[in-house]
Motif scaffolding. Sequence first.
Motif, short mmCIF file in Angstrom:
data_model
loop_
_atom_site.label_atom_id
_atom_site.label_comp_id
_atom_site.label_asym_id
_atom_site.label_seq_id
_atom_site.Cartn_x
_atom_site.Cartn_y
_atom_site.Cartn_z
N HIS A 1 0.84 -1.34 0.15
CA HIS A 1 0.05 0.05 0.10
C HIS A 1 0.91 1.17 0.16
O HIS A 1 1.87 1.37 0.83
CB HIS A 1 -1.06 0.07 1.08
CG HIS A 1 -1.97 1.16 1.29
ND1 HIS A 1 -2.77 1.02 0.52
CD2 HIS A 1 -1.55 2.39 1.99
CE1 HIS A 1 -3.39 2.58 0.70
NE2 HIS A 1 -2.54 3.13 1.59
N ARG A 2 0.67 2.07 -0.75
CA ARG A 2 1.30 3.56 -0.99
C ARG A 2 0.33 4.31 -1.50
O ARG A 2 -0.59 4.01 -2.21
CB ARG A 2 2.74 3.14 -1.76
CG ARG A 2 2.19 3.14 -3.27
CD ARG A 2 3.30 2.22 -4.07
NE ARG A 2 3.00 1.47 -5.11
CZ ARG A 2 2.33 0.57 -5.34
NH1 ARG A 2 2.09 -0.27 -4.20
NH2 ARG A 2 2.13 -0.02 -6.36
N VAL A 3 0.62 5.68 -1.02
CA VAL A 3 -0.09 6.80 -1.43
C VAL A 3 0.96 8.02 -2.18
O VAL A 3 2.18 8.18 -1.49
CB VAL A 3 -0.64 7.44 -0.17
CG1 VAL A 3 -1.15 8.92 -0.74
CG2 VAL A 3 -1.89 6.50 0.46
N LYS A 4 0.57 8.46 -3.22
CA LYS A 4 1.32 9.17 -3.90
C LYS A 4 0.63 10.67 -4.16
O LYS A 4 -0.53 10.50 -4.81
CB LYS A 4 1.77 8.76 -5.27
CG LYS A 4 2.66 9.64 -6.05
CD LYS A 4 3.07 8.98 -7.24
CE LYS A 4 4.07 10.14 -8.30
NZ LYS A 4 3.10 10.55 -9.20
N ALA A 5 1.09 11.71 -3.73
CA ALA A 5 0.37 12.97 -4.06
C ALA A 5 0.42 13.23 -5.55
O ALA A 5 1.35 12.91 -6.41
CB ALA A 5 0.92 14.12 -3.34
N ALA A 6 -0.60 13.91 -5.97
CA ALA A 6 -0.73 14.06 -7.54
C ALA A 6 0.38 15.27 -7.80
O ALA A 6 0.69 16.20 -6.90
CB ALA A 6 -2.25 14.86 -7.82
N ASP A 7 0.64 15.39 -9.15
CA ASP A 7 1.79 16.35 -9.38
C ASP A 7 0.86 17.54 -9.64
O ASP A 7 -0.24 17.66 -10.04
CB ASP A 7 2.38 15.85 -10.82
CG ASP A 7 3.03 14.75 -10.75
OD1 ASP A 7 3.85 14.36 -9.66
OD2 ASP A 7 3.12 13.87 -11.51
#
Length: 88
Positions: free
Chosen positions: A25-31
């Motif tokens: 599980h990982r979360v990446k902020a939008a560019d």
Amino acid sequence: TDVLTCNIGDMLMRWSDDRLKSNFHRVKAADIGVDIPERYSMPYFAQADRDAVIAGPEGKYEPMTAGEYLDMRIQANFGKAESVASTK
């Protein structure tokens, strides 16, 4: 495209003899400046009773209780810790 994603945990992966795969599980902020479609998240967490036996349909892993499994995972991640199976 409408998509439904279901994250499977490690205990359920073991219980299914790896038929259901647990994912990282990982979360990446939008560019910045990039439009992304709306997403909705509805978490639901379920846990087996501590005395439930975790045994897959094909016997790939030795049966153990959910409490023993949690203890094993806690020890693998954090070293010696208080037993989850014996706490209420």
